[in-house]
Design a protein around this motif. Structure first.
Motif, PDB file in Angstrom:
ATOM      1  N   SER A 153      -3.779  -3.698 -11.231  1.00 40.40           N
ATOM      2  CA  SER A 153      -4.496  -2.883 -11.842  1.00 40.40           C
ATOM      3  C   SER A 153      -4.147  -1.289 -11.843  1.00 40.40           C
ATOM      4  O   SER A 153      -4.686  -0.412 -12.543  1.00 40.40           O
ATOM      5  CB  SER A 153      -5.908  -3.163 -11.843  1.00 40.40           C
ATOM      6  N   GLN A 154      -3.601  -0.934 -10.657  1.00 36.27           N
ATOM      7  CA  GLN A 154      -3.253   0.466 -10.324  1.00 36.27           C
ATOM      8  C   GLN A 154      -2.204   1.078 -11.230  1.00 36.27           C
ATOM      9  O   GLN A 154      -1.327   0.445 -11.559  1.00 36.27           O
ATOM     10  CB  GLN A 154      -3.052   0.783  -8.831  1.00 36.27           C
ATOM     11  N   PRO A 155      -2.350   2.350 -11.813  1.00 39.67           N
ATOM     12  CA  PRO A 155      -1.502   2.833 -12.427  1.00 39.67           C
ATOM     13  C   PRO A 155      -0.062   3.255 -11.445  1.00 39.67           C
ATOM     14  O   PRO A 155      -0.508   3.177 -10.228  1.00 39.67           O
ATOM     15  CB  PRO A 155      -1.985   4.194 -12.740  1.00 39.67           C
ATOM     16  N   LYS A 156       1.103   3.315 -11.968  1.00 38.03           N
ATOM     17  CA  LYS A 156       2.400   3.588 -11.221  1.00 38.03           C
ATOM     18  C   LYS A 156       2.291   4.557 -10.197  1.00 38.03           C
ATOM     19  O   LYS A 156       2.689   4.416  -9.278  1.00 38.03           O
ATOM     20  CB  LYS A 156       3.431   3.723 -12.200  1.00 38.03           C
ATOM     21  N   GLU A 157       1.736   5.875 -10.789  1.00 38.99           N
ATOM     22  CA  GLU A 157       1.674   6.832  -9.601  1.00 38.99           C
ATOM     23  C   GLU A 157       0.527   6.554  -8.383  1.00 38.99           C
ATOM     24  O   GLU A 157       0.977   7.093  -7.406  1.00 38.99           O
ATOM     25  CB  GLU A 157       1.104   8.226 -10.422  1.00 38.99           C
ATOM     26  N   ALA A 158      -0.310   5.792  -8.739  1.00 36.09           N
ATOM     27  CA  ALA A 158      -1.226   5.272  -7.522  1.00 36.09           C
ATOM     28  C   ALA A 158      -0.644   4.076  -6.741  1.00 36.09           C
ATOM     29  O   ALA A 158      -0.825   3.877  -5.708  1.00 36.09           O
ATOM     30  CB  ALA A 158      -2.553   4.964  -7.964  1.00 36.09           C
ATOM     31  N   ALA A 159       0.073   3.319  -7.451  1.00 32.35           N
ATOM     32  CA  ALA A 159       0.408   2.306  -6.967  1.00 32.35           C
ATOM     33  C   ALA A 159       1.616   2.139  -6.007  1.00 32.35           C
ATOM     34  O   ALA A 159       1.698   1.218  -5.024  1.00 32.35           O
ATOM     35  CB  ALA A 159       0.948   1.000  -8.121  1.00 32.35           C
ATOM     36  N   LEU A 160       2.538   3.037  -6.066  1.00 29.64           N
ATOM     37  CA  LEU A 160       3.668   3.258  -5.140  1.00 29.64           C
ATOM     38  C   LEU A 160       3.357   3.696  -3.693  1.00 29.64           C
ATOM     39  O   LEU A 160       3.531   3.100  -2.814  1.00 29.64           O
ATOM     40  CB  LEU A 160       4.640   4.454  -5.817  1.00 29.64           C
TER      41      LEU A 160
END
Length: 376
Positions: A153-160
């Motif tokens: 569920s995390q956006p890409k900028e937070a997921a990485l």
């Protein structure tokens, strides 16, 4: 930990049916209630005797289980992602991201300072080594699976950053667990197995390998969606696909070590089952083996194997039955005074500083139980 692990396990079953999610939510809510109740009880204990907290954190048996508090928090965060995020707004997704990094900072301090106390002030003989010695670093062993489930569920900028952090934190937990594995196996080779009633604690050794296998498979499967196209400056290959191709085989490679520890513990328990009485170590039947099942679910999903998925469903049913059995024995033990009663706790010999052989300890336990029943 065991109730939280059951909530997370039920929440990712490959073979579902109507009401399965509801069962998982019941376990999750019960987990939160138990966590709050136990925090209140132990807080009351330390409030009544403030010196007890220092003795607890330095106790050669009890101190290791401070890590269980942090593992329980990780499982609550895990369950929040599974059961809370689908029903809430984006605020919860952001809150879980913040909680992940705050949690990682807290458990890093725990791992450093608790092991400092153990190494500097306590002298623990190798002949008494048990898998519970891994517990101060156990929170890192569940940080990898937590990072993997947050990725959904995390956006890409937070997921990485989360996927990289989860891999890094899991590495710390896994490497320290390997060191403790060496000490534990040395004890098994050179000394006796734990006494019968504490043998279920041997299952704790299953957890590090199981949750590490789950981490590699889950993060590998998520990598193609999270890693940028030219991550690490690569232009000739798709980095996410490479991570997936490496992560899944590594997870499969590690999983069998977890199964070996599970099988070894099971055989040892079966040979002395008739001499066992309930201790809190019995909850080790659940939590580590839930990790073993979760890892196999991840492997079955990655390989798209119906046979593996069927095996995991059977393993889950067994764990549900075991959870009810251990919960019943736990309640019965408290009701009868076998737990939380002066002179009856399983770590009595550590508190008194006097070792007892198995026969004298059993005789003493029976005598104390008869005296207690007479007073009642």
């Amino acid at each position: 930990m065991s109730t939280g692990a059951m909530a997370t396990l039920i929440g990712q079953q490959p073979n579902s049916f109507t009401g399965l999610k509801t069962i998982g939510k019941i376990y999750f809510i019960l987990d939160i209630l138990l966590f709050l109740a136990f925090c209140g009880c132990i807080g009351f204990r330390f409030a009544r005797n403030y010196r007890a907290i220092n003795r607890s954190l330095h106790h050669p048996h009890e101190s290791f289980y401070f890590g269980a508090f942090w593992v329980s928090i990780a499982l609550i965060l895990y369950g929040t992602q599974q059961y809370g995020v689908p029903a809430c707004g984006p605020w919860l997704v952001k809150a879980l991201e913040v909680c992940f990094w705050m949690y990682a900072g807290c458990v890093l301090l725990v791992a450093v300072f608790q092991y400092h106390v153990i190494f500097d002030r306590e002298k623990l003989p190798v002949v008494d080594a048990v898998p519970a010695w891994i517990m101060p670093v156990y929170p890192f062993i569940v940080l990898g699976p937590l990072a993997a489930v947050l990725e959904y569920s995390q956006p890409k900028e937070a997921a990485l950053p989360i996927i990289l952090g989860g891999l890094c934190f899991q590495g710390l937990g896994w490497m320290i667990a390997l060191i403790m594995y060496t000490i534990y196996v040395t004890r098994l080779v050179n000394s006796d197995f734990p006494e019968p009633s504490k043998k279920p604690g041997m299952y704790v050794a299953v957890g590090p390998s199981a949750y590490t296998a789950a981490t590699f498979v889950a993060l590998g499967m998520q990598a193609p969606k999270v890693l940028p196209e030219h991550f690490l400056g690569t232009t000739s290959i798709i980095t996410g696909e490479v991570w997936k191709a490496i992560g899944v085989p590594i997870g499969i490679f590690i999983w069998l070590l977890a199964f070996w520890f599970c099988a070894l513990s099971t055989v040892s328990i079966l040979t002395t089952a008739k001499h066992m009485h309930f201790t809190l170590d019995w909850w080790s039947f659940i939590f580590p083996n839930a990790g073993l099942t979760i890892a196999l679910i991840q492997i079955g999903t990655a390989l798209d194997s119906d046979g593996i998925k069927a095996v995991t469903s059977a393993m889950t049913i067994i764990l549900v039955v075991l959870w009810f059995f251990v919960a019943f024995e736990n309640v019965k033990g408290v009701w009868r005074g076998d737990l939380l009663w002066p002179g009856m706790d399983e770590d009595l010999e550590d508190v008194e500083g006097v070792g007892h052989d198995e026969e004298s300890e059993e005789e003493e336990r029976v005598e104390q139980e008869q005296q207690r029943n007479g007073h009642v």
